[in-house]
Design an enzyme around this catalytic site. Sequence first.
Site, PDB file in Angstrom:
ATOM      1  N   ASP A 115      -2.891   1.137   7.062  1.00  8.21           N
ATOM      2  CA  ASP A 115      -2.276   1.034   5.836  1.00  8.21           C
ATOM      3  C   ASP A 115      -1.794  -0.408   5.756  1.00  8.21           C
ATOM      4  O   ASP A 115      -1.673  -0.892   4.404  1.00  8.21           O
ATOM      5  CB  ASP A 115      -0.682   1.591   6.325  1.00  8.21           C
ATOM      6  CG  ASP A 115      -0.671   3.068   5.892  1.00  8.21           C
ATOM      7  OD1 ASP A 115      -1.781   3.873   5.171  1.00  8.21           O
ATOM      8  OD2 ASP A 115       0.027   3.644   6.682  1.00  8.21           O
ATOM      9  N   ASP A 121       0.777  -1.235   0.195  1.00 10.75           N
ATOM     10  CA  ASP A 121       0.002  -0.072   0.134  1.00 10.75           C
ATOM     11  C   ASP A 121       0.772   1.193  -0.127  1.00 10.75           C
ATOM     12  O   ASP A 121       1.782   1.333   0.763  1.00 10.75           O
ATOM     13  CB  ASP A 121      -0.857  -0.086   1.114  1.00 10.75           C
ATOM     14  CG  ASP A 121      -1.605   1.054   1.271  1.00 10.75           C
ATOM     15  OD1 ASP A 121      -2.876   1.121   0.512  1.00 10.75           O
ATOM     16  OD2 ASP A 121      -1.698   2.006   2.097  1.00 10.75           O
ATOM     17  N   GLU A 148      -1.315  -1.491  -5.927  1.00 14.04           N
ATOM     18  CA  GLU A 148      -2.329  -0.737  -6.333  1.00 14.04           C
ATOM     19  C   GLU A 148      -2.076  -0.001  -7.701  1.00 14.04           C
ATOM     20  O   GLU A 148      -0.760   0.366  -8.148  1.00 14.04           O
ATOM     21  CB  GLU A 148      -2.543   0.572  -5.462  1.00 14.04           C
ATOM     22  CG  GLU A 148      -2.940   0.717  -4.174  1.00 14.04           C
ATOM     23  CD  GLU A 148      -2.695   1.466  -3.250  1.00 14.04           C
ATOM     24  OE1 GLU A 148      -3.427   2.394  -3.022  1.00 14.04           O
ATOM     25  OE2 GLU A 148      -1.353   1.612  -2.592  1.00 14.04           O
ATOM     26  N   CYS A 163     -14.260  -9.314   8.026  1.00 20.43           N
ATOM     27  CA  CYS A 163     -15.782  -9.673   7.828  1.00 20.43           C
ATOM     28  C   CYS A 163     -15.946  -9.138   6.353  1.00 20.43           C
ATOM     29  O   CYS A 163     -17.174  -9.400   5.936  1.00 20.43           O
ATOM     30  CB  CYS A 163     -16.609  -9.321   8.752  1.00 20.43           C
ATOM     31  SG  CYS A 163     -16.909  -7.219   9.041  1.00 20.43           S
ATOM     32  N   CYS A 177     -13.140  -4.200   5.735  1.00 25.50           N
ATOM     33  CA  CYS A 177     -12.754  -5.037   6.616  1.00 25.50           C
ATOM     34  C   CYS A 177     -12.060  -6.160   6.181  1.00 25.50           C
ATOM     35  O   CYS A 177     -12.617  -7.045   5.637  1.00 25.50           O
ATOM     36  CB  CYS A 177     -13.818  -5.274   7.723  1.00 25.50           C
ATOM     37  SG  CYS A 177     -13.269  -6.188   9.001  1.00 25.50           S
ATOM     38  N   CYS A 211     -17.715  -5.380  13.166  1.00 22.76           N
ATOM     39  CA  CYS A 211     -16.994  -6.650  13.759  1.00 22.76           C
ATOM     40  C   CYS A 211     -16.283  -6.125  14.864  1.00 22.76           C
ATOM     41  O   CYS A 211     -15.794  -7.013  15.829  1.00 22.76           O
ATOM     42  CB  CYS A 211     -16.602  -7.673  12.969  1.00 22.76           C
ATOM     43  SG  CYS A 211     -15.008  -7.310  12.152  1.00 22.76           S
TER      44      CYS A 211
HETATM   45 ZN   LIG Z   1     -15.172  -6.304  10.160  1.00 20.86          ZN
END
Ligand SMILES: [Zn+2]
Length: 324
Positions: free
Chosen positions: A281, A101, A185, A255, A252, A274
């Site tokens: 980063d 990143d 990226e 999740c 995330c 969650c």
């Molecule tokens: Zn999450």
Amino acid sequence: MKDLSRAYCNFFSGRTAYPVFHRRYGANDAFRYPQGFKIDETGKQIYLPGIGFVKYRRSRYIEGKAKNITVIRKADGWYVSIQTEYEKEVPVHQGDEVGMDMGVVWFCTLTDGTQISPCNALKKHLKKLVQLQRALSRKEKFSSNWRKAQREVAKLHQRIGNIRQDFINKVALDLSKKHAVIYREDLRIKNMTASAAGTVEEPGHNVAQKSGLNRAILDQAWGKFFQRLEWKCEQRGGQVIKVSPQYTSRICPICGYESKENRKSQASFECVACGYRGNADVVGARNIKVRGQRMSACGEFGEVGRAQVNRRMETVHGAGQQQE
Ligand SMILES: [Zn+2]
């Protein structure tokens, strides 16, 4: 003629502006010999057609067959760049896969938590540069004092460029040695650093902030870094894979919940769904890696959303059941 041809090709494909004539006091004065040059056995002299033998200092040995030579003027003297050709076996890379990143506070962050601080060569020398440029602006144009002042400015620019180049080379070499596959990226630096001021009809937002960011990105020379990284990895049998950067900073990794709310501040990530907390980063790097691996597994390039992948898995599953 080759340079002119390339200038027009670049212009017509929209990469650069319309070609301009060489300026008398231009920065990059260069010419090329496709053939006919000779290098002295002792490595102290070089023969350039039309000029004759010229003293030179060898910075490294020539590997392979010399194909052509470019003579370049920089602020502190003349340089020759020799292009050579040789066969080289590409080894199989034993390293691991990693996501990367890019950032301004940290130059880059890897999935394993490694963070590399930027070199910010321009930022460090900006004060001096402004000082020299102010001195230059006070001189009478084309006078000998003006020329001297201009040389000083050019020398500082060269120094900044050298520091930047050195940093890029070291980071790229280090990463290419450690990792076999690097997911990065797919950034459009040209779009990212487009003038923040906008046009008269559509003035930009947060102009001062964005121009500061632009300067930081350009100072870190991401474009050159990516080029160098790709080249270094290729030499070692590694690979750099570009991944769409959309929402990588706000999904995330546990999740998969995607929201602007997840990103509480510049540095920290906290999932609203969650409760997962982590370094923003590193989260970005992890998302890039996951997306990159999914992309290469599906043999698909471009944006692959979570929903799309789920749907494909369902259809495969369904087909299997029907056969039973
Ligand atoms: Zn999450």
